[in-house]
Design an enzyme around this catalytic site. Structure first.
Site, PDB file in Angstrom:
ATOM      1  N   ALA A  42       0.950  -1.339  -0.118  1.00 15.43           N
ATOM      2  CA  ALA A  42       0.151   0.030  -0.117  1.00 15.43           C
ATOM      3  C   ALA A  42       0.977   1.158   0.085  1.00 15.43           C
ATOM      4  O   ALA A  42       2.058   1.126   0.557  1.00 15.43           O
ATOM      5  CB  ALA A  42      -1.144  -0.001   1.338  1.00 15.43           C
ATOM      6  N   GLN A  64       0.771   3.826   1.831  1.00 17.26           N
ATOM      7  CA  GLN A  64       1.283   4.227   3.031  1.00 17.26           C
ATOM      8  C   GLN A  64       2.089   2.983   3.942  1.00 17.26           C
ATOM      9  O   GLN A  64       2.141   2.863   5.136  1.00 17.26           O
ATOM     10  CB  GLN A  64       0.150   4.613   3.889  1.00 17.26           C
ATOM     11  N   SER A  65       2.721   2.234   3.148  1.00 13.23           N
ATOM     12  CA  SER A  65       3.223   0.880   3.808  1.00 13.23           C
ATOM     13  C   SER A  65       4.444   1.386   4.706  1.00 13.23           C
ATOM     14  O   SER A  65       5.415   2.045   4.415  1.00 13.23           O
ATOM     15  CB  SER A  65       3.798   0.240   2.722  1.00 13.23           C
ATOM     16  N   ASN A  66       4.368   0.929   6.028  1.00 13.45           N
ATOM     17  CA  ASN A  66       5.490   0.974   6.871  1.00 13.45           C
ATOM     18  C   ASN A  66       6.769   0.116   6.566  1.00 13.45           C
ATOM     19  O   ASN A  66       7.934   0.598   6.778  1.00 13.45           O
ATOM     20  CB  ASN A  66       5.064   0.602   8.223  1.00 13.45           C
ATOM     21  N   VAL A  95       7.777  -0.394   3.354  1.00 15.73           N
ATOM     22  CA  VAL A  95       8.331   0.329   2.157  1.00 15.73           C
ATOM     23  C   VAL A  95       9.359   1.499   3.030  1.00 15.73           C
ATOM     24  O   VAL A  95      10.646   1.477   2.679  1.00 15.73           O
ATOM     25  CB  VAL A  95       7.469   0.968   1.300  1.00 15.73           C
TER      26      VAL A  95
END
Ligand SMILES: *Cc1c(COP(=O)(O)O)cnc(C)c1O
Length: 324
Positions: free
Chosen positions: A70, A72-74, A76
């Protein structure tokens, strides 16, 4: 079997402490494991996995890493920081909100600016935003990206969603061992679960002990895909370590009813739980994972399904609070 190698990035063991006010309020002995304080690139559970994944990327001579998730991936965000440190390009193929085909496309959005995107930019992540679709479509887009980079001569290391490979799960076997090493014993561990390796590693480590691990799914998942992925991850850990724990579906306690409408869309119960933890303990949860998991914990206590010594695994996620 030699133990997998890692590059140390995080501050561990992470703190483990009692929540006195909430314990009194709820009538249980509630503790918290502070993986929000892993310290690397803003904290969160993904740092544990990335210590092993970046080591593998480097040992394979990669000059580009490709991941997906997503926007807003933590994961990534934390992977991007590790890649930057070692001069590796980090390409992230992201959708606003990928979804399970069987659950259908959700209403609502995540913000494509703010929150983790600010930090991704800081760490130099190359974000490739593609139109929303289901996980199979995201997999296909990611594979395209791998091929495009290979075609221009890059040596690509592709990372599983959320870092949920055998190595990712193994990092949470070690995280579970931090609890044993501290001397603390729990009746229950409650953790958010999404790509599955956090839950898998903890279930693996505590199998056959007095500690029962409960995962709270952050995604609506009508086909029980996540639980099957977790069992598969545990089998891969067995294989990697040369062990035969043989976890099966019935060893995985994964609760589906606290995810709200969709992955990434805050729920009313989750928001309430965020407020409870903030005001009673000064602990900040997030709307995508830990808030929903805390809502599950509060509800399971109310149903008397949880009692005694309970450990809440705080997996981080603070930046997304600023993206909603
Ligand atoms: C990724 C993530 C989770 C879920 O962990 P998985 O190992 O992917 O199941 C939970 N909380 C936060 C804050 C996360 O970023």
């Amino acid at each position: 079997m030699p133990a997998p190698e890692r590059i140390r990035l995080i501050c561990s063991p992470t703190p483990l402490h009692r929540l006195n006010h909430l314990s009194e309020h709820l009538g249980i002995d509630l503790w918290i494991k502070r993986d929000d304080l892993t310290g690397f690139a803003g904290g969160g559970n993904k740092g544990r996995k990335i210590e092993f994944l970046i080591q593998e990327a480097i040992s394979k001579g990669a000059d580009a890493v490709v991941c997906q998730g997503a926007v807003q991936s933590n994961f990534v965000r934390q992977l991007g920081a590790a890649c930057a440190m070692f001069g590796i390009e980090c390409h992230a193929v992201v959708m606003e909100l990928p979804y399970y085909a069987a659950a259908g496309k959700p209403e609502g959005k995540e913000l494509v600016s703010g929150g983790n995107v600010v930090l991704d930019t800081l760490f130099g992540v190359k974000l490739h935003l593609v139109p929303d679709g289901d996980w199979d479509e995201l997999d296909a887009r990611t594979e395209d990206m791998v091929e495009r980079l290979q075609a221009i001569g890059k040596k690509v290391y592709k990372v599983a969603t959320g870092g949920s490979s055998a190595l990712g799960a193994y990092s949470f076997v070690l995280a579970g061992q931090e609890i044993d090493a501290s001397g603390a014993r729990f009746d229950y561990v409650v953790t958010p679960s999404s790509s599955g390796s956090t839950h898998a590693g903890l279930a693996y480590q505590f199998l056959g002990s007095e500690t029962h691990v409960i995962g709270i799914n952050a995604d609506p998942d009508p086909e029980d895909e996540l639980a099957h992925n977790i069992v598969e991850l545990c089998a891969e850990v067995d294989e990697m370590l040369g062990l035969t724990k043989g976890l099966s579906r019935r060893d995985i306690d994964l609760r589906m009813e606290f995810c709200g409408e969709a992955y990434g869309i805050p729920s009313a119960e989750g928001n309430r739980a965020i407020e409870v933890f903030a005001r009673r303990e000064g602990i900040i949860l997030d709307p995508v994972y830990t808030g929903k998991a805390a809502a599950g914990l509060l509800e399971l206590v109310a149903r008397k399904e949880l009692s005694g010594r309970v450990l809440f695994w705080h997996t981080g996620g603070l930046p997304t609070l600023f993206a909603h």
